[in-house]
Design an enzyme around this catalytic site. Structure first.
Site, PDB file in Angstrom:
ATOM      1  N   SER A  89       0.844  -1.194   0.000  1.00 24.12           N
ATOM      2  CA  SER A  89       0.000   0.000   0.000  1.00 24.12           C
ATOM      3  C   SER A  89       0.874   1.235   0.000  1.00 24.12           C
ATOM      4  CB  SER A  89      -0.896   0.017   1.250  1.00 24.12           C
ATOM      5  OG  SER A  89      -1.581   1.254   1.371  1.00 24.12           O
ATOM      6  N   TYR A 126      -2.436  -0.653  10.297  1.00 28.80           N
ATOM      7  CA  TYR A 126      -2.502  -1.087   8.902  1.00 28.80           C
ATOM      8  C   TYR A 126      -1.281  -0.584   8.138  1.00 28.80           C
ATOM      9  CZ  TYR A 126      -4.129  -1.375   4.054  1.00 28.80           C
ATOM     10  OH  TYR A 126      -4.228  -1.639   2.704  1.00 28.80           O
TER      11      TYR A 126
END
Length: 260
Positions: free
Chosen positions: A145, A158
């Site tokens: 990501s 995350y």
């Protein structure tokens, strides 16, 4: 550069939603016609994918190591031509450390986004190295990501899990540089997804995210070129600003270490 066009059998985890589902369907439509095995938790959605002529397997990556090892062993036994894994499964939670933190949820997020992926790679590696030695290119495609480069404080765990997977992928690429096993890292920006539904942020984020169809097209093109890093939008900008030299530095460190 070897590319996914050479793949004979592709496993896509997290294939019941979002980027995973879109990539599974797109890869299945490649001219090379690879077999695609869609893996995910939700049986109803796996059933929908089976209607599109994909093979399906159920797996919850938030499991213990022994169960994950057995899953990989059974997978290789059923699909001996499996030469590519696209590791899309992931979860995203918000945490506020000024208040009470749900540590069980935090630990589960780390396990799904990082620990289970590393374990999966370790279990599949002997099979891939065997195929690679026989001349078949193999591909490990972790989905990280842009938040692994520039974190968002609301989803700090995350972001940390994706940063860990980014670092691991960079080092693994160096370790495998003399094999025929290739790391193609997908680094998404904010993309249209139901990942954000649990925290009622979907409507706000939809003003900024990249449409899933547009992102899937860009990503599939990168996979077909065999790009070692595949990104778009804000994540591509962040990668170029902060990350582009890391692989070269990691490789230089490895060469130096080998002279010790």
């Amino acid at each position: 550069m070897p590319s996914i066009d050479e793949s004979k059998c592709v496993l896509v985890t997290g294939a019941t939603a979002g980027i995973g589902r879109a990539l599974a369907l797109s890869i299945a439509g490649l001219p090379s016609n690879p077999k695609v095995v869609a893996a995910g938790r939700r049986m109803d959605r796996l059933g929908e994918l089976a209607q599109s002529n994909l093979d399906t397997v159920q797996i919850d990556l938030d499991t213990d190591i022994d169960s994950l090892k057995k899953f990989v062993e059974d997978l290789v036994h059923k699909y001996p031509d499996l030469d590519t894994v696209v590791l899309c499964a992931g979860v995203q939670h918000e945490f506020d450390f000024k208040g009470e933190v749900n540590l069980a949820k935090l630990t589960s997020e780390i396990n799904i986004n990082y620990t289970s992926i590393v374990a999966f790679i370790s279990f599949i590696m002997p099979h891939f190295l065997k195929l690679a030695a026989q001349g078949q290119p193999c591909f490990i495609v972790p989905v990280t990501s842009g938040l692994g480069i520039v974190p968002a404080p609301s989803v700090l765990n995350y972001a940390a899990s994706k940063a860990a997977l980014r670092s691991f992928s960079t080092s693994l690429r160096v370790q495998l540089r003399e094999t025929n096993v290739h790391i193609l890292e997908i680094i998404p920006p904010l993309v249209e997804s139901e990942l954000h539904d649990a925290y009622d942020t979907t409507e706000k984020l939809s003003r900024f995210w990249m449409p899933l169809d547009e992102y899937t097209k860009i990503t599939l093109e990168g996979l077909r070129r065999g790009d070692p890093y595949i990104s778009a939008g804000a994540s591509e900008d962040a990668f170029r600003r902060f990350e582009v030299e890391k692989y070269e530095l990691a490789e230089a460190f490895q060469r130096h270490r080998e002279t010790w």
